[in-house]
Design an enzyme around this catalytic site. Structure first.
Site, short mmCIF file in Angstrom:
data_model
loop_
_atom_site.label_atom_id
_atom_site.label_comp_id
_atom_site.label_asym_id
_atom_site.label_seq_id
_atom_site.Cartn_x
_atom_site.Cartn_y
_atom_site.Cartn_z
CB ALA A 102 -0.92 -0.02 1.22
CG ASN A 103 -0.27 4.67 -1.66
OD1 ASN A 103 -0.99 5.48 -1.10
ND2 ASN A 103 -0.64 4.01 -2.75
NE ARG A 104 5.11 6.84 4.38
CZ ARG A 104 5.30 5.95 5.36
NH1 ARG A 104 4.35 5.72 6.25
NH2 ARG A 104 6.42 5.27 5.44
CB ALA B 265 -1.98 7.37 -3.91
#
Ligand code: C5P
Length: 216
Positions: free
Chosen positions: A29-31, A95
């Site tokens: 995943a990402n932030r 994102a």
């Protein structure tokens, strides 16, 4: 009417990260928090648009007055965006993970030899929607850049086939990703427009005003 200038328009907004399963219990995943995309969805709805928000996993409530569809992976987000067409406006704020992991049916085990993950490229949702036969009149993307922001973002606008790019810095020392504020440069065919640092809610309001102007 002037109070609901986007009445009769349909807007599709993507928001948040995507999660790409590594095995049944792990993911990449990402932030991304989803704050900016959710604020844009709400601002467009307040301006009278019918809004379909396609959100990856976030810790935010569904915005009021918006139809929210929850997805997990980039491929699910892509399907949901296509299913939501037609629309006059698309704001692709999510994102999206660039890759998914070649699927593992079972939980990876610690064996003393580290496993190798094989990454497979995800569909580019923004580029696909910008080249779709039912392309929305206004297709807007984001560019989270860590270097030479303007050149990269302007090239991205052309490459993806979208109308506008909202570029922001996410490099070291920046608190944009997950934070409350954003620093935007709006890139259109006409050039670059540098916005002052402002909250994500203010970015959403300003973008909505530009959209209203453009669709007049
Ligand atoms: O290529 P890059 O990820 O920098 O582009 C960012 C823009 O493209 C954002 O608007 C993002 O929502 C969109 N995007 C997408 N699908 C992808 C990757 C990015 O819609 N697979």
């Amino acid at each position: 009417t002037p109070r609901r200038p986007l009445a009769g328009r349909h807007a599709i907004v993507t928001s948040g990260p995507t999660h790409e399963a590594i095995d049944p219990v792990r993911y990449l995943a990402n932030r991304s928090s989803g704050r900016q995309g959710h604020a844009i969805a709400q601002a467009l709805a307040e301006a009278g648009a019918r809004v379909t928000l396609i959100s990856g996993p976030v810790a935010l409530p569904d915005p009021p007055g918006v139809t929210t569809r929850h997805v997990v992976s980039a491929r699910e987000m892509h399907d949901a965006v296509r299913a939501a067409l037609p629309a006059e406006i698309a704001v692709m704020c999510a994102a999206v993970a660039d890759w998914h992991v070649e699927p593992q049916a079972r939980k990876l085990k610690k064996t003393g030899v580290a496993p190798t993950l094989t990454l497979v490229e995800n569909p580019d949702i923004l580029a696909d929607i910008a080249h779709h036969p039912a392309r929305p009149e206004l297709v807007i993307g984001f560019a989270a850049e860590t270097e030479t922001l303007l050149d990269h973002a302007a090239a991205k606008r052309i490459r993806k086939g979208c109308d506008w790019i909202l570029a922001n810095h996410v490099g070291a020392g920046s608190d944009v990703m997950g934070g409350n504020d954003n620093e935007i440069v709006l890139i259109t065919q006409a050039g670059a427009d540098v916005w002052p640092r402002m909250s994500k809610t203010e970015v959403a309001a300003r973008l909505t005003s530009r959209i209203i102007e453009a669709l007049k």
